[in-house]
Design a protein around this motif. Structure first.
Motif, PDB file in Angstrom:
ATOM      1  N   THR A  26       8.299  14.563  15.624  1.00 39.49           N
ATOM      2  CA  THR A  26       7.318  14.285  16.671  1.00 39.49           C
ATOM      3  C   THR A  26       6.766  15.567  17.280  1.00 39.49           C
ATOM      4  O   THR A  26       7.514  16.483  17.591  1.00 39.49           O
ATOM      5  CB  THR A  26       7.973  13.424  17.778  1.00 39.49           C
ATOM      6  OG1 THR A  26       8.361  12.186  17.190  1.00 39.49           O
ATOM      7  CG2 THR A  26       7.009  13.145  18.915  1.00 39.49           C
ATOM      8  N   GLY A  27       5.456  15.605  17.409  1.00 39.50           N
ATOM      9  CA  GLY A  27       4.799  16.741  18.047  1.00 39.50           C
ATOM     10  C   GLY A  27       3.408  16.328  18.495  1.00 39.50           C
ATOM     11  O   GLY A  27       3.075  15.132  18.502  1.00 39.50           O
ATOM     12  N   GLU A  28       2.589  17.312  18.850  1.00 40.44           N
ATOM     13  CA  GLU A  28       1.234  16.981  19.308  1.00 40.44           C
ATOM     14  C   GLU A  28       0.324  16.726  18.102  1.00 40.44           C
ATOM     15  O   GLU A  28       0.383  17.451  17.102  1.00 40.44           O
ATOM     16  CB  GLU A  28       0.660  18.119  20.153  1.00 40.44           C
ATOM     17  CG  GLU A  28      -0.702  17.725  20.735  1.00 40.44           C
ATOM     18  CD  GLU A  28      -1.314  18.765  21.663  1.00 40.44           C
ATOM     19  OE1 GLU A  28      -0.826  19.917  21.702  1.00 40.44           O
ATOM     20  OE2 GLU A  28      -2.306  18.416  22.344  1.00 40.44           O
ATOM     21  N   ILE A  29      -0.500  15.707  18.209  1.00 40.72           N
ATOM     22  CA  ILE A  29      -1.435  15.384  17.128  1.00 40.72           C
ATOM     23  C   ILE A  29      -2.671  16.282  17.266  1.00 40.72           C
ATOM     24  O   ILE A  29      -3.299  16.316  18.327  1.00 40.72           O
ATOM     25  CB  ILE A  29      -1.828  13.900  17.196  1.00 40.72           C
ATOM     26  CG1 ILE A  29      -0.574  13.052  16.985  1.00 40.72           C
ATOM     27  CG2 ILE A  29      -2.917  13.553  16.177  1.00 40.72           C
ATOM     28  CD1 ILE A  29      -0.762  11.583  17.179  1.00 40.72           C
ATOM     29  N   CYS A  30      -2.961  17.008  16.185  1.00 44.08           N
ATOM     30  CA  CYS A  30      -4.135  17.882  16.186  1.00 44.08           C
ATOM     31  C   CYS A  30      -5.088  17.418  15.087  1.00 44.08           C
ATOM     32  O   CYS A  30      -4.657  16.916  14.053  1.00 44.08           O
ATOM     33  CB  CYS A  30      -3.729  19.325  15.923  1.00 44.08           C
ATOM     34  SG  CYS A  30      -2.734  19.979  17.264  1.00 44.08           S
ATOM     35  N   ASN A  51       3.335  25.408  15.611  1.00 50.38           N
ATOM     36  CA  ASN A  51       3.763  25.365  14.207  1.00 50.38           C
ATOM     37  C   ASN A  51       3.682  23.946  13.669  1.00 50.38           C
ATOM     38  O   ASN A  51       4.075  22.992  14.359  1.00 50.38           O
ATOM     39  CB  ASN A  51       5.228  25.831  14.075  1.00 50.38           C
ATOM     40  CG  ASN A  51       5.389  27.225  14.632  1.00 50.38           C
ATOM     41  OD1 ASN A  51       4.624  28.126  14.308  1.00 50.38           O
ATOM     42  ND2 ASN A  51       6.380  27.393  15.515  1.00 50.38           N
ATOM     43  N   ALA A  52       3.181  23.840  12.411  1.00 52.92           N
ATOM     44  CA  ALA A  52       3.065  22.513  11.809  1.00 52.92           C
ATOM     45  C   ALA A  52       4.449  21.927  11.555  1.00 52.92           C
ATOM     46  O   ALA A  52       5.368  22.635  11.131  1.00 52.92           O
ATOM     47  CB  ALA A  52       2.289  22.619  10.496  1.00 52.92           C
ATOM     48  N   LEU A  53       4.607  20.652  11.846  1.00 55.76           N
ATOM     49  CA  LEU A  53       5.903  19.979  11.667  1.00 55.76           C
ATOM     50  C   LEU A  53       5.859  19.093  10.413  1.00 55.76           C
ATOM     51  O   LEU A  53       4.802  18.562  10.063  1.00 55.76           O
ATOM     52  CB  LEU A  53       6.208  19.115  12.888  1.00 55.76           C
ATOM     53  CG  LEU A  53       6.471  19.879  14.186  1.00 55.76           C
ATOM     54  CD1 LEU A  53       6.495  18.916  15.381  1.00 55.76           C
ATOM     55  CD2 LEU A  53       7.798  20.636  14.095  1.00 55.76           C
ATOM     56  N   PRO A  54       6.996  18.908   9.778  1.00 52.06           N
ATOM     57  CA  PRO A  54       7.035  18.033   8.593  1.00 52.06           C
ATOM     58  C   PRO A  54       6.965  16.556   8.981  1.00 52.06           C
ATOM     59  O   PRO A  54       7.153  16.215  10.155  1.00 52.06           O
ATOM     60  CB  PRO A  54       8.397  18.361   7.968  1.00 52.06           C
ATOM     61  CG  PRO A  54       9.223  18.862   9.098  1.00 52.06           C
ATOM     62  CD  PRO A  54       8.302  19.499  10.083  1.00 52.06           C
ATOM     63  N   PRO A  55       6.744  15.666   7.990  1.00 47.16           N
ATOM     64  CA  PRO A  55       6.712  14.224   8.264  1.00 47.16           C
ATOM     65  C   PRO A  55       7.952  13.776   9.015  1.00 47.16           C
ATOM     66  O   PRO A  55       9.052  14.296   8.792  1.00 47.16           O
ATOM     67  CB  PRO A  55       6.677  13.593   6.867  1.00 47.16           C
ATOM     68  CG  PRO A  55       6.067  14.633   5.992  1.00 47.16           C
ATOM     69  CD  PRO A  55       6.491  15.956   6.567  1.00 47.16           C
ATOM     70  N   GLY A  56       7.772  12.851   9.917  1.00 47.15           N
ATOM     71  CA  GLY A  56       8.910  12.287  10.642  1.00 47.15           C
ATOM     72  C   GLY A  56       9.214  12.993  11.950  1.00 47.15           C
ATOM     73  O   GLY A  56       9.863  12.426  12.822  1.00 47.15           O
TER      74      GLY A  56
END
Ligand code: AMP
Length: 499
Positions: free
Chosen positions: A346-350, A339-344
């Motif tokens: 941390t998650g995997e860069i796609c 799932n896409a995360l909002p700014p700020g």
């Protein structure tokens, strides 16, 4: 379109310009470079029976012939497999076999024993001269140009399949986002041509710049300083560890960077303390790129003006970022479920971009794991700020999980590096029975400096949450690095005692 058309066009329009030099010695202008490439292309098809789609490897240190050989392959539609010259021949052989290369060019020949799989040719031993000048064959964007074997900081290397279109888009992003290329430039191949330095040749070939192979054929700080002084207009790619060495050497010689136009750094983290020291000595000569073999050199860039602008950068801590998405790149940060995360957050860069590889050579499983729904999963963790700057935290496999909490080594490393006695640092997780993993800092002290474990612990106490502080310090003379200068955290973890 065949990427080799760029060189062909320059040779037609600017035949007299200097093309390749070894140090100060001119090897080719663009007209004679074109001749040499055509002769080599003829040799590939007639003598070695290389056909379109066949793989031809180069296992050699940087040399003027590198550019000839790469282009000779593309001239006839063959696929180049540049192999990192610092690999052991047995590691290189694994790549040759995996790539199904039929021919490998090596420095002097005789690097490999007799093989039923491939032939070996010495780079310099070429007798044919005066071949007809012909155009490169016509190719589609999606046809394979370069098999880029990843540096393999974990497991066996994988062959990222880069197409002619991938390379063209990468080169266009270079001129749009990284640096303008001009005929006045002298591009220095101080880092391996099998990697970033070689990938960045295209924009400069198109612009008609001079390509300089240093006589040492590698990264030698004094030689770079001498070339900057004598030749000037240098542009080169360097890993952050190389920049750090160059700055230290320049300080000793009282050199302030004059004659170096641009240093493009990337491929690994540049710590804030190191960047600020470099800027203080050299001024605005730096551009940062963030990329990976799977989308070569092209995810984000932090431009020269943003790096140099202390007000803009300091207040936003932008210098610690890898910059903004490059022109043709879309970035999404996703959680473990995609799932896409909002700014700020941390998650995997796609990444979605016309620079993203076609897939991994002969590895459908790894391809399917890495490219999902058109998005390249980089394996890097980070977040995007509200104003679009990308902050890399770590490789996902480097994150330390202690007592169920994520600790990002980069944050701890940045803090420790700000200590005047610390020259280099790598923070890893070590198995530990109570917490699962504990934070361990491997430290290289600066020459003639001392710092006790207690002193570094106090330093960390003042700068980070208690649970992130290293529980153990290991003082070492040097850190294990791979042949591209990247710190091998896997090696540090492998030596750790079991929990
Ligand atoms: P490679 O495919 O060998 O070039 O390795 C690519 C990896 O190096 C990326 O996935 C990142 O983890 C790391 N990397 C590349 N550029 C940067 C950068 N500017 N800052 C920090 N890490 C980087």
């Amino acid at each position: 379109m065949n990427i080799a058309n760029w060189l062909y066009q320059t040779a037609m329009s600017r035949p007299e310009r200097d093309a390749i030099l070894v140090g100060a010695e001119l090897r080719h202008n663009y007209a004679s470079l074109l001749q040499a490439i055509c002769a080599r292309a003829a040799e590939l098809s007639e003598r070695y029976r290389v056909a379109k789609g066949d793989r031809v490897a180069i296992f050699a240190k940087n040399c003027p012939e590198y550019i000839e050989l790469l282009h000779a392959c593309w001239w006839i539609g063959a696929v180049a497999v540049p192999v990192n010259c610092k690999l052991h021949p047995s590691e290189a052989e694994w790549i040759l076999r995996h790539a199904g290369a039929t021919l490998v060019y090596t420095d002097g020949g005789g690097v490999f024993g007799p093989s039923e799989y491939f032939r070996e040719a010495a780079i310099a031993a070429r007798t044919e001269t005066g071949a007809d000048v012909v155009r490169p064959i016509a190719l589609e964007d999606g046809e394979l140009a370069w098999l880029f074997y990843t540096s393999g900081t974990t497991g066996k290397p994988k062959g990222a399949m880069l197409s002619h279109g991938n390379l063209r888009n990468m080169a266009l992003c270079y001129t749009a986002d990284v640096d303008n290329a001009s005929a006045a430039d002298a591009v220095l191949y101080a880092a391996p041509m099998s990697h970033g330095a070689g990938l960045y040749m295209f924009a400069h070939l198109r612009a008609g710049g001079a390509h300089l192979v240093p006589p040492s054929r590698g990264f030698d700080c004094d030689e770079i300083i001498d070339l900057a002084i004598t030749r000037g207009d240098l542009v080169f790619f360097a890993a952050p560890t190389m920049v750090k060495r160059l700055i230290a050497a320049s300080r000793l010689r009282g050199f302030d960077g004059a004659g170096i136009r641009t240093i493009i750094y990337g491929g690994g983290p540049m710590y804030l303390a190191d960047l600020e020291e470099a800027l203080e000595l050299f001024g605005p000569r730096f551009v940062q790129i963030y990329g990976q073999g799977e989308t070569p050199m092209t995810i984000a860039a932090l431009s020269r003006d943003l790096i140099a602008d202390a007000d803009e950068c300091r207040s936003h801590r932008r210098r610690a970022s890898v910059g903004v998405a490059q022109s043709c790149v879309e970035i999404a940060i996703v959680d473990g479920d995609g799932n896409a995360l909002p700014p700020g957050r941390t998650g995997e860069i796609c990444v979605k971009s016309p620079t993203v590889m076609l897939g991994y050579w002969r590895d459908d499983r790894a391809t399917a794991e890495t490219i999902r729904d058109g998005w390249l999963h980089t394996g890097d963790l980070g977040h995007i700020s509200g104003d679009g700057f990308i902050y890399l935290t770590d490789r996902s496999k480097d994150v330390i999980i202690s007592g169920g909490t994520n600790i990002y080594p980069r944050e701890v490393e940045e803090a420790l590096l700000a200590h005047p006695a610390v020259f280099e640092v790598a923070v890893v997780g070590e198995p530990e029975s109570e917490w699962g993993e504990q934070v361990v800092a491997h430290i290289v002290l600066a020459p003639d400096e001392r710092a006790s474990e207690e002193e570094l612990d106090n330093w960390c106490r003042q700068r980070m949450a208690a649970f992130k502080r290293p529980k153990k310090y290991v003082f070492v003379v040097e850190l294990p690095k791979n042949s591209y200068g990247k710190i091998l955290k896997t090696a540090l973890r492998a030596n750790a005692p079991a929990g």
